[in-house]
Design a protein around this motif. Structure first.
Motif, PDB file in Angstrom:
ATOM      1  N   GLU A 126      -6.926   8.523   0.273  1.00  0.00           N
ATOM      2  CA  GLU A 126      -8.214   9.906   1.754  1.00  0.00           C
ATOM      3  C   GLU A 126      -8.021  10.657   1.435  1.00  0.00           C
ATOM      4  O   GLU A 126      -7.553  11.804   0.711  1.00  0.00           O
ATOM      5  N   GLN A 138      -2.071   7.430  -9.191  1.00  0.00           N
ATOM      6  CA  GLN A 138      -2.496   5.308  -9.974  1.00  0.00           C
ATOM      7  C   GLN A 138      -2.150   5.413 -11.245  1.00  0.00           C
ATOM      8  O   GLN A 138      -1.768   4.126 -11.670  1.00  0.00           O
ATOM      9  N   GLU A 158      -0.467  -0.385  -4.412  1.00  0.00           N
ATOM     10  CA  GLU A 158      -2.292  -0.764  -4.268  1.00  0.00           C
ATOM     11  C   GLU A 158      -2.091   1.363  -3.868  1.00  0.00           C
ATOM     12  O   GLU A 158      -1.249   1.177  -2.766  1.00  0.00           O
ATOM     13  N   LEU A 159      -3.063   1.825  -4.142  1.00  0.00           N
ATOM     14  CA  LEU A 159      -3.255   2.812  -3.664  1.00  0.00           C
ATOM     15  C   LEU A 159      -3.875   3.602  -2.400  1.00  0.00           C
ATOM     16  O   LEU A 159      -5.207   3.503  -3.138  1.00  0.00           O
ATOM     17  N   ASP A 160      -3.545   3.413  -1.889  1.00  0.00           N
ATOM     18  CA  ASP A 160      -4.411   3.667  -0.325  1.00  0.00           C
ATOM     19  C   ASP A 160      -5.289   5.302  -0.366  1.00  0.00           C
ATOM     20  O   ASP A 160      -4.273   5.990  -0.065  1.00  0.00           O
ATOM     21  N   ASP A 214      -3.358   1.792   8.895  1.00  0.00           N
ATOM     22  CA  ASP A 214      -3.753   0.841   7.177  1.00  0.00           C
ATOM     23  C   ASP A 214      -2.200   0.093   7.004  1.00  0.00           C
ATOM     24  O   ASP A 214      -1.807  -1.060   5.886  1.00  0.00           O
ATOM     25  N   VAL A 263       0.598   1.696   5.271  1.00  0.00           N
ATOM     26  CA  VAL A 263       1.157   2.364   3.987  1.00  0.00           C
ATOM     27  C   VAL A 263       2.681   2.000   4.395  1.00  0.00           C
ATOM     28  O   VAL A 263       3.435   2.656   5.761  1.00  0.00           O
ATOM     29  N   LYS A 290       0.917  -1.259   0.237  1.00  0.00           N
ATOM     30  CA  LYS A 290      -0.282  -0.378  -0.014  1.00  0.00           C
ATOM     31  C   LYS A 290       0.979   1.398   0.461  1.00  0.00           C
ATOM     32  O   LYS A 290       1.610   1.143   0.907  1.00  0.00           O
ATOM     33  N   GLN A 319      -4.187  12.639  -7.977  1.00  0.00           N
ATOM     34  CA  GLN A 319      -4.638  11.305  -7.584  1.00  0.00           C
ATOM     35  C   GLN A 319      -4.654  10.292  -8.768  1.00  0.00           C
ATOM     36  O   GLN A 319      -3.896   9.505  -8.718  1.00  0.00           O
ATOM     37  N   GLY A 373       0.112   4.961   0.021  1.00  0.00           N
ATOM     38  CA  GLY A 373      -1.420   5.722   1.078  1.00  0.00           C
ATOM     39  C   GLY A 373      -1.436   7.545  -0.589  1.00  0.00           C
ATOM     40  O   GLY A 373      -0.438   7.887  -0.783  1.00  0.00           O
ATOM     41  N   LYS A 393      -4.454   7.572   9.552  1.00  0.00           N
ATOM     42  CA  LYS A 393      -5.625   6.330   9.758  1.00  0.00           C
ATOM     43  C   LYS A 393      -4.676   5.890   8.080  1.00  0.00           C
ATOM     44  O   LYS A 393      -4.694   4.518   8.268  1.00  0.00           O
ATOM     45  N   LEU A 394      -3.760   6.734   7.852  1.00  0.00           N
ATOM     46  CA  LEU A 394      -2.623   5.532   6.380  1.00  0.00           C
ATOM     47  C   LEU A 394      -1.859   4.841   6.940  1.00  0.00           C
ATOM     48  O   LEU A 394      -1.564   4.397   7.408  1.00  0.00           O
TER      49      LEU A 394
END
Length: 372
Positions: free
Chosen positions: A70, A45, A66-68, A89, A91, A22, A41, A24, A85-86
Motif C-alpha cells: 500500500e 519483497q 505474500e507482500l500486500d 485485508d 495481514v 499476507k 518495498q 503488509g 485497509k491492511l
C-alpha cells in the motif's frame, strides 16, 4: 483488542493447497520520496521471495508468504487509511511505514487490531514510547542517533559555533532536538537555531543569518533533497561551513542535486558500514539481480524487518496475530544490517551508526560508532 487470523481464514491456492500468508507493506510509493518507498518495498519483497523458495510450512501446512503493498504517499492521513485497509485485508504483520509522521498515527490502528508493525525507516523516539507492545523498528532511533551526532560534532568535528536547521516534521524536529541535547551534553556552543518546512526550496535568508553569526557547522534535520539544495545555496553564498546531518542526507538523490557543492558533507546514518560487510555486499548483488537496480539506501533495513517478521511467524508456528507479536519480542535474526533483537520498547539493542562523507562525488563510509 488483539485479533486472530486463523489458518482457515487466509485465501488458499487450491491448485497446490498452499496457504497464502499476507504481510503488509506501507510506504511512500508516489511523491517526492517514492524512490525510498520502492527501495523499502523491494527489500521486503526479496526476503519474502527467498523465504518462499524454501517451501515454508506453518502449523504443519505449506504456506506462501505474500507482500500486500500500500502507498501512504508520506501523508499521515492517508497512512491511517492504509493501515486500516491492511488490517482489513487480514495481514499477520506490517513492514512500514517510512516517515515517522506516518508511522506514529498508523501504529495506533495496528495496536487496536493487535497487528505487529516493524518500521525499517521511522526513527522518531515517540513511536516506541507509546507503550504499544506490537511496534518494533530495525534501526536506531533519533533519541540515540541525534545525541551521538551532537557529541560527535563537538568532540570529533571540533565545532566551535554550531547552527541548527530543521523542517518541523516529526523526523526533522525530533532529530534536531536530540542533536541539540547531545551538543549541550558535550558542552558545545549553539549560536543559532532556525526553522523551515518540508516543502521549502529557498534557504538563503536562514543561511545569511547564520553566516552573520560565523557558524562553522550547520546541522540539518530534514530529508536529502532539501539538504542538497541547502548545501548548494550555502556555497553560492560563499559559506565554507560544514553541513552535517543524521539519518537523512545519504542518498544518490543528494549527490545528483548537490553536485560538486556537496563535497565534504557528512551524515551520521543508522546501521553499520554496509559497504564493508560481506553479507551486505552479497545482498546488494541479489537485490540488483532481482530488481535490476542498485540499493538506494533503506532496502537492507526492510529486508531485515521482513526476516524478523517471518521468523516470528515461524517461532509462533501460528498465524494468530497476538502470538506473532509475542514472538517478535524475543525474536533473534542475523540480518544484513547486523543482529536483530529488540528491547522491551521494540527498539534495537545496541544499534550502530556510521559516519559518511561525500568524497569526489560519492558517499564514503568513514567510521562506525556503537553497535554490538
Amino acid at each position: 483488542m488483539f485479533g486472530t487470523v486463523a489458518l482457515s481464514a487466509a485465501s488458499p491456492t487450491f491448485a497446490d493447497d498452499v496457504q497464502v500468508v499476507k504481510i503488509g507493506f506501507a510506504g511512500p510509493l508516489t511523491g517526492a520520496v517514492s524512490r525510498v518507498g520502492k527501495d523499502l518495498q523491494y527489500g521486503a519483497q526479496l526476503a519474502i521471495d527467498e523465504e518462499n523458495a524454501r517451501k515454508p510450512t506453518i502449523g504443519g501446512k505449506p504456506v506462501k508468504f505474500e507482500l500486500d503493498v500500500e502507498d501512504d504517499q508520506a501523508d499521515p492521513r492517508i497512512a491511517i487509511q492504509v493501515a486500516q485497509k491492511l488490517v482489513d485485508d487480514g495481514v499477520v504483520g506490517v513492514i512500514g511505514h517510512y516517515n515517522s509522521g506516518c508511522s506514529i498515527p498508523a501504529s495506533a490502528v495496528y495496536h487496536q487490531a493487535g497487528v505487529a508493525m516493524i518500521t525499517p525507516g521511522s526513527t522518531n523516539p515517540t513511536l516506541t514510547q507509546q507503550g504499544f507492545k506490537n511496534v518494533f523498528r530495525t534501526m536506531g532511533h533519533d533519541g540515540i542517533g541525534g545525541v551521538v551526532a551532537g557529541h560527535f560534532s563537538v568532540e570529533q568535528l571540533k565545532a566551535k559555533r554550531i547552527g541548527i536547521i530543521d523542517d518541523r516534521t516529526a523526523f526533522g524536529q525530533g532529530i534536531a532536538d536530540a542533536f541539540e541535547k547531545g551538543v549541550k551534553a558535550a558542552n558545545g556552543n549553539i549560536v543559532d537555531r532556525e526553522y523551515t518546512n518540508d516543502k521549502a526550496v529557498d534557504f538563503r535568508a536562514i543561511l545569511t543569518a547564520m553566516k552573520a553569526k560565523n557558524v562553522d557547522v550547520i546541522f540539518f534535520g530534514g530529508l536529502d533533497e532539501q539538504g542538497a539544495a541547502l548545501v548548494k545555496q550555502m556555497r553560492s553564498l560563499g559559506m565554507n561551513t560544514l553541513l552535517f546531518g543524521a539519518g537523512a542526507l545519504k542518498s544518490n538523490a543528494f549527490l545528483q542535486i548537490a553536485g560538486p557543492a556537496g563535497e565534504g558533507t557528512q551524515d551520521l546514518e543508522p546501521g553499520p558500514a554496509l559497504d564493508k560487510l560481506p553479507a551486505a555486499v552479497d545482498f546488494g548483488k541479489r537485490y540488483k539481480a532481482r530488481f535490476n537496480q542498485d540499493v538506494e539506501l533503506y532496502a537492507p533495513f526492510a529486508y531485515d524487518a521482513a526476516l524478523a517478521m517471518i521468523k516470528a511467524v515461524h517461532d509462533a508456528n501460528s498465524l494468530d496475530r497476538a502470538k506473532i507479536v509475542t514472538a517478535l519480542a524475543t525474536v533473534q535474526v542475523k540480518g544484513v544490517t547486523g543482529d536483530i533483537k529488540f528491547d522491551p520498547n521494540g527498539d534495537l539493542i545496541t544499534p550502530p551508526y556510521t559516519l559518511f562523507e561525500v568524497q569526489k562525488g560519492q558517499w564514503k563510509s568513514m567510521r562506525t560508532i556503537g553497535g554490538a
